[in-house]
Design a protein around this motif. Structure first.
Motif, PDB file in Angstrom:
ATOM      1  N   ALA A  22       0.830  -1.206   0.000  1.00 39.52           N
ATOM      2  CA  ALA A  22       0.000   0.000   0.000  1.00 39.52           C
ATOM      3  C   ALA A  22       0.867   1.261   0.000  1.00 39.52           C
ATOM      4  O   ALA A  22       0.579   2.226  -0.726  1.00 39.52           O
ATOM      5  N   PHE A  23       1.922   1.247   0.782  1.00 38.97           N
ATOM      6  CA  PHE A  23       2.832   2.389   0.823  1.00 38.97           C
ATOM      7  C   PHE A  23       3.502   2.591  -0.530  1.00 38.97           C
ATOM      8  O   PHE A  23       3.549   3.716  -1.064  1.00 38.97           O
ATOM      9  N   LEU A  24       4.026   1.513  -1.117  1.00 42.41           N
ATOM     10  CA  LEU A  24       4.708   1.624  -2.416  1.00 42.41           C
ATOM     11  C   LEU A  24       3.732   2.072  -3.501  1.00 42.41           C
ATOM     12  O   LEU A  24       4.112   2.811  -4.419  1.00 42.41           O
ATOM     13  N   SER A  25       2.486   1.638  -3.401  1.00 43.60           N
ATOM     14  CA  SER A  25       1.480   2.035  -4.382  1.00 43.60           C
ATOM     15  C   SER A  25       1.257   3.544  -4.354  1.00 43.60           C
ATOM     16  O   SER A  25       1.131   4.191  -5.410  1.00 43.60           O
ATOM     17  N   GLN A  26       1.226   4.113  -3.163  1.00 47.84           N
ATOM     18  CA  GLN A  26       1.065   5.566  -3.046  1.00 47.84           C
ATOM     19  C   GLN A  26       2.260   6.300  -3.648  1.00 47.84           C
ATOM     20  O   GLN A  26       2.101   7.285  -4.384  1.00 47.84           O
ATOM     21  N   VAL A  27       3.462   5.806  -3.338  1.00 49.62           N
ATOM     22  CA  VAL A  27       4.671   6.447  -3.872  1.00 49.62           C
ATOM     23  C   VAL A  27       4.711   6.323  -5.392  1.00 49.62           C
ATOM     24  O   VAL A  27       5.028   7.295  -6.100  1.00 49.62           O
ATOM     25  N   ALA A  28       4.384   5.135  -5.905  1.00 46.57           N
ATOM     26  CA  ALA A  28       4.412   4.911  -7.355  1.00 46.57           C
ATOM     27  C   ALA A  28       3.390   5.780  -8.065  1.00 46.57           C
ATOM     28  O   ALA A  28       3.640   6.283  -9.166  1.00 46.57           O
ATOM     29  N   ASP A  29       2.238   5.977  -7.440  1.00 44.03           N
ATOM     30  CA  ASP A  29       1.196   6.814  -8.046  1.00 44.03           C
ATOM     31  C   ASP A  29       1.668   8.252  -8.173  1.00 44.03           C
ATOM     32  O   ASP A  29       1.497   8.893  -9.212  1.00 44.03           O
ATOM     33  N   VAL A  30       2.285   8.760  -7.120  1.00 45.72           N
ATOM     34  CA  VAL A  30       2.797  10.135  -7.157  1.00 45.72           C
ATOM     35  C   VAL A  30       3.921  10.260  -8.194  1.00 45.72           C
ATOM     36  O   VAL A  30       3.960  11.216  -8.977  1.00 45.72           O
ATOM     37  N   ALA A  31       4.815   9.266  -8.212  1.00 39.39           N
ATOM     38  CA  ALA A  31       5.926   9.303  -9.166  1.00 39.39           C
ATOM     39  C   ALA A  31       5.416   9.277 -10.601  1.00 39.39           C
ATOM     40  O   ALA A  31       5.945   9.963 -11.481  1.00 39.39           O
ATOM     41  N   GLY A  32       4.383   8.472 -10.852  1.00 44.77           N
ATOM     42  CA  GLY A  32       3.842   8.368 -12.197  1.00 44.77           C
ATOM     43  C   GLY A  32       3.217   9.655 -12.685  1.00 44.77           C
ATOM     44  O   GLY A  32       3.262   9.978 -13.879  1.00 44.77           O
ATOM     45  N   ARG A  33       2.647  10.422 -11.749  1.00 38.60           N
ATOM     46  CA  ARG A  33       1.974  11.669 -12.127  1.00 38.60           C
ATOM     47  C   ARG A  33       2.915  12.867 -12.138  1.00 38.60           C
ATOM     48  O   ARG A  33       2.715  13.801 -12.912  1.00 38.60           O
ATOM     49  N   CYS A  34       3.920  12.837 -11.290  1.00 38.34           N
ATOM     50  CA  CYS A  34       4.747  14.042 -11.089  1.00 38.34           C
ATOM     51  C   CYS A  34       6.117  13.986 -11.758  1.00 38.34           C
ATOM     52  O   CYS A  34       6.705  15.037 -12.039  1.00 38.34           O
ATOM     53  N   THR A  35       6.648  12.795 -11.951  1.00 39.93           N
ATOM     54  CA  THR A  35       8.003  12.699 -12.505  1.00 39.93           C
ATOM     55  C   THR A  35       8.039  11.732 -13.685  1.00 39.93           C
ATOM     56  O   THR A  35       8.589  10.634 -13.575  1.00 39.93           O
ATOM     57  N   PRO A  36       7.446  12.111 -14.813  1.00 39.46           N
ATOM     58  CA  PRO A  36       7.486  11.230 -15.986  1.00 39.46           C
ATOM     59  C   PRO A  36       8.917  10.980 -16.449  1.00 39.46           C
ATOM     60  O   PRO A  36       9.740  11.897 -16.468  1.00 39.46           O
TER      61      PRO A  36
END
Length: 205
Positions: free
Chosen positions: A18-32
Motif C-alpha cells: 500500500a505504501f509503495l502504491s502511493q509512492v508509485a502513483d505520485v511518481a507516475g503523475r509528477c516525474t514522468p
C-alpha cells in the motif's frame, strides 16, 4: 487517570504494498521518465515483487558489514548458493530500499545486514549475473538512478534479470565450475569498485 498508549501495529507485506502504491502513483503523475517501462522502482517491485517472511538469521549464515546491504546480499548469494533479492523492507518508520537473500525455493528472509530483521519484506529475486553487472556500475540494481534505471527501461526482456534457478543458465558441472570461477573473479573486481564508491558515498541500507 493514566492510560497506556496502544502499541503500534506491526507492518505487514500488504502495508508495504500500500505504501509503495502511493509512492508509485505520485511518481507516475509528477516525474514522468521517458523510455522507462515502469514509472519508478516502487512500481517495478509492485509488478514483480513477492512477500518474504522475516525470521532470525540461522547460525550457519554470517551477517555482513552494517550499511552494506547490496554487497552483503550479493556475496551471500554467491558463496552460499542463495537467491539475491532486492526490494523494500520495513524496519523503522517507513519501508526503505534494501537487499537480502532467501534459500532457493524458499520465502523466509535471510537478513545478512540488519541485526534485527525488518517487520515486512517485499522484493524481486534477481539473476546473480545481472546483479553482478549492475553493481559493477551502480550502487544497487532496481533503483539505479545514477545510470538511468536500466532495469526499468522499456524493451528489456524479463529473462535478462529474473532469477530462474541455480542451474537455469548452466550446462553441466563443468560449465557451472567455470561460471563460478568467472563470477568469483568478477566479484573481486566488483568488490574493489564498491569499496572505492562506498568510501566516497556510503551504502546506508
Amino acid at each position: 487517570v493514566m492510560t497506556e498508549t496502544p502499541a503500534r501495529r506491526a507492518w505487514s507485506a500488504d502495508d508495504v504494498r500500500a505504501f509503495l502504491s502511493q509512492v508509485a502513483d505520485v511518481a507516475g503523475r509528477c516525474t514522468p521518465r521517458p523510455g522507462l517501462a515502469y514509472s519508478s522502482p516502487e512500481a517495478f517491485v509492485l509488478a514483480h515483487g513477492q512477500a518474504h517472511v522475516p525470521r532470525p538469521l540461522p547460525a550457519k549464515y554470517r551477517r555482513g558489514a552494517p550499511r552494506r546491504c547490496y554487497r552483503n546480499a550479493f556475496r551471500a548469494a554467491l558463496h552460499e548458493g542463495l537467491v539475491y533479492v532486492e526490494g523494500y523492507a520495513q524496519a523503522a518508520v517507513i519501508p526503505v530500499a534494501h537487499a537480502w537473500c532467501v534459500e532457493p525455493g524458499g520465502v523466509e528472509v535471510l537478513e545478512v545486514t540488519w541485526e534485527t530483521p525488518g517487520q515486512a519484506y517485499l522484493g524481486v529475486a534477481l539473476d546473480l549475473g545481472f546483479v553482478a553487472a549492475s553493481l559493477a556500475r551502480g550502487a544497487c540494481v532496481i533503483d539505479d538512478w545514477a545510470t538511468g534505471w536500466p532495469l526499468l527501461r522499456a524493451g528489456l526482456r524479463e529473462s535478462a534479470w529474473r532469477y530462474e534457478g541455480l542451474g537455469a543458465s548452466m550446462n553441466g558441472k563443468k560449465a557451472r565450475a567455470v561460471q563460478v570461477a568467472e563470477t568469483e573473479r568478477e566479484l573481486r573486481e566488483l568488490g574493489a569498485v564498491m569499496e572505492r564508491r562506498e568510501d566516497r558515498h556510503g551504502d546506508t541500507k
